[in-house]
Design an enzyme around this catalytic site. Structure first.
Site, mmCIF file in Angstrom:
data_model
loop_
_atom_site.group_PDB
_atom_site.id
_atom_site.type_symbol
_atom_site.label_atom_id
_atom_site.label_comp_id
_atom_site.label_asym_id
_atom_site.label_seq_id
_atom_site.Cartn_x
_atom_site.Cartn_y
_atom_site.Cartn_z
ATOM 1 N N ARG A 77 43.249 17.900 65.686
ATOM 2 C CA ARG A 77 42.783 19.217 65.729
ATOM 3 C C ARG A 77 42.176 19.321 67.207
ATOM 4 O O ARG A 77 41.513 18.744 67.543
ATOM 5 C CB ARG A 77 41.619 19.839 64.642
ATOM 6 N N GLU A 119 44.172 28.687 69.124
ATOM 7 C CA GLU A 119 45.679 28.556 68.858
ATOM 8 C C GLU A 119 45.997 29.912 68.318
ATOM 9 O O GLU A 119 45.119 30.272 67.228
ATOM 10 C CB GLU A 119 46.002 27.494 67.732
ATOM 11 N N HIS A 171 51.646 23.436 68.301
ATOM 12 C CA HIS A 171 51.585 22.963 66.873
ATOM 13 C C HIS A 171 52.577 22.899 66.094
ATOM 14 O O HIS A 171 52.678 23.547 64.829
ATOM 15 C CB HIS A 171 50.315 23.898 66.255
#
Length: 331
Positions: free
Chosen positions: A248, A277, A296
């Protein structure tokens, strides 16, 4: 064509009402759910649309990264029995609200191990061997032909440190077995039998950072791990070291990382996760030649989508049929 393998459940005369919070799922997956349930798919992309979709349902397939909290549970109503996310990490979920209300909460651990470990190894190689910087050299006409140009870091014989030795961390080490690394260090809450079996050494974070040539972040984001990587911890790392984050973004103080990459405190970084993000197009990370950034993509494979949807759906269907979660979340 692969299909989700949904467990057969008997709901009797009652057709459960399900909400699916994202429409970006193969239609054939939804059609399978509709054979046994009434299904509402959220066609919008904002939180208001999601809150409207979950109203009055018995179960929710939570397929977005929006905050899953009391507001959502209130919007759903008292009849809600179960929610399953389609992620392994649960830092965006108010798990205590589920406990308080007696609502079952599932997620999708384990199936993410392989695809995320693959991304981690890819980022390791890309950062260590300067893929991004090399492409920039080509684009800007700076390709040179000399022996010491664009030298990178070697993986064989190196010391690898893994922060968080759960399923993903262990799978990363399995992938590294073919690279002839020198040794593996890991840190986390406790020493693990899997580490002993793999020949890895359990050490404290300081030792890991000082001795590792490659540092993989594979731990959950918690209040204890938030900004774990900061100016002080970067200062402990070797100037030749490479950082890889597939966990993360919040585990890393991004401003401190940018400084460390600019100043040569560390050699390079490979990131599948960042803050925020989506990342702003003008973010300084994107201007760094020694930082490899991907959006991601850890679980973005065909098989992973199928596996994660299957577990998510079976979590919800099992509870609504009077059973238990296939993959319960335990805080």
């Amino acid at each position: 064509m692969l299909e989700p393998q949904l467990v057969q459940h008997n709901f009797g005369a009652h057709r459960p009402k399900l909400a699916v919070t994202c429409s970006d799922i193969p239609n054939r997956y939804i059609e399978l759910l509709k054979k046994k349930c009434d299904v509402i798919v959220c066609e919008g992309t904002n939180r208001t649309d999601i809150l409207h979709t979950v109203s009055g349902v018995d179960g929710i397939l939570w397929l977005t990264a929006d905050r899953l909290d009391s507001e959502v549970l209130d919007a759903a109503g008292n009849q809600l029995k179960v929610v399953s996310t389609m992620t392994s990490g649960m830092d965006y979920v108010a798990a205590e609200e589920f406990i308080k209300r007696g609502i079952a909460l599932g997620h999708t651990p384990k199936v993410v191990n392989d695809p995320v470990a693959d991304i981690a190894i890819g980022l390791m190689l890309a950062a260590a061997r300067r893929f991004h910087e090399g492409r920039l050299k080509i684009v800007t006409g700076q390709w040179e032909m000399r022996p010491q140009w664009m030298l990178g870091q070697d993986v064989p014989g190196s010391t690898v440190g893994i922060v968080g030795f759960g399923g993903i961390g262990q799978t990363i080490l399995k992938r590294l077995q073919g690279f002839n690394i020198g040794r593996c260090l890991y840190t986390g809450r406790t020493r693990k039998a899997e580490g002993d079996q793999a020949g890895a050494s359990f050490v404290d974070l300081t030792t890991l950072l000082r001795e590792s040539d490659f540092v993989f972040i594979a731990c959950p984001l918690t209040e204890q791990t938030r900004n774990m990587f900061n100016r002080k911890t970067f200062a402990l790392m070797k100037p030749s070291s490479v950082l890889i984050n597939v966990a993360r973004g919040g585990i890393v103080d991004q401003e401190a990382l940018i400084e460390a990459l600019q100043n040569g405190t560390i050699f390079a970084a490979g990131l599948d996760v960042m803050t925020p993000e989506p990342l702003d197009t003008n973010d300084p990370l994107l201007s760094l030649p020694n930082c490899v950034v991907v959006p991601h993509l850890g679980t973005a494979t065909q098989q992973s989508l199928l596996d994660m949807f299957t577990i998510t759906a079976n979590n919800v269907l099992s509870v609504l049929a009077g059973g238990t979660l296939i993959a319960p979340f335990r805080k």
